[in-house]
Enzyme design. Sequence first.
Site, mmCIF file in Angstrom:
data_model
loop_
_atom_site.group_PDB
_atom_site.id
_atom_site.type_symbol
_atom_site.label_atom_id
_atom_site.label_comp_id
_atom_site.label_asym_id
_atom_site.label_seq_id
_atom_site.Cartn_x
_atom_site.Cartn_y
_atom_site.Cartn_z
ATOM 1 N N SER A 1 48.730 40.925 40.060
ATOM 2 C CA SER A 1 49.645 40.250 41.177
ATOM 3 C C SER A 1 51.140 39.633 40.511
ATOM 4 O O SER A 1 51.263 39.646 39.148
ATOM 5 C CB SER A 1 48.936 38.765 41.292
ATOM 6 N N TYR B 1 44.144 31.333 38.982
ATOM 7 C CA TYR B 1 44.460 32.514 39.360
ATOM 8 C C TYR B 1 45.521 33.344 38.440
ATOM 9 O O TYR B 1 45.360 34.400 38.176
ATOM 10 C CB TYR B 1 44.954 32.425 40.936
#
Length: 254
Positions: free
Chosen positions: A145, A158
């Site tokens: 990401s 995350y």
Amino acid sequence: MNNLFSVQNKVVFITGSTRGIGLSLAKGFADAGAVVVINGRNQSEVETIVKLIKSTGGKAYGVAFDVTERDSAAKNIQNIEQEVGPISVLINNAGIHRRGPLEELSIDDWKTVIEVNLSSAFYVSQIVFSYMKDRKKGKIINITSLNAEKARPNIGNYSAAKGGLKMLTKSMATEWGKYNIQTNAIGPGYFKTDLTEHLVNDPEFDRWVKSEVPLQRWGMPEELIGTAIYLASDASNYINGHTIYVDGGWQASL
Ligand code: NDP
């Protein structure tokens, strides 16, 4: 030259491919002639997607299991190898969010996100590696990401998992390169999927994304297919340990 980007008849196993980015990649690889292996935790959703891909002329097979359960992963990967064929490409895509400020984040939300978004890629890759190693050929693609590089409030678990996955990519590249296995990562920016639906529908967040990203729009999941096919094909045989950010230029600008 025409065959350089071919994934024809390659077995491509994509974790978390019943929705969103994983599903788009599965459709893209199936359209390109690969045999795609669909995964998610829900058996009937996996079967629905297998049927959907077959209905459009694609080759698909389904394995429903939780990627955090190593024994279950081992059994299912053995089935793929025996019933579908040797896995040429593994895409570690399954991922979740559990949001909250760091000071309030529960231990369960921390551990679950690390387990699904980081540890599962280690478990699944280790098993798939045991088959690829003997063949001296394979491609592993980890979906990280933009948050592997850039933190934002409320997603500390995350970001830590995706940052870890970026480094796990480099470790796999370093240790498994000698077996002719190339490991790389794709780092998506903000894409419209179920995972981000509430952000897309939040006018303030939507405005923020469009004002920050040089391309001034959200990414669409199908815009990741080309990079994935490149990293899965012979065209990238000397690329190992990289993350390609597919983020509309976000990383490049202040
Ligand atoms: P979605 O929520 O749309 O899809 C997630 C997929 O993963 C589903 O198929 C889900 O199926 C599966 N999944 C979740 N947990 C597990 C598990 N434990 N075992 C097996 N399968 C699982 O997410 P996206 O498509 O948006 O995200 C895909 C990946 O891309 C994730 O790793 C995410 O972090 C990453 N990413 C996404 C971005 C975005 O903007 N959307 C940006 C950057 C990265 P089921 O729940 O039925 O198991």
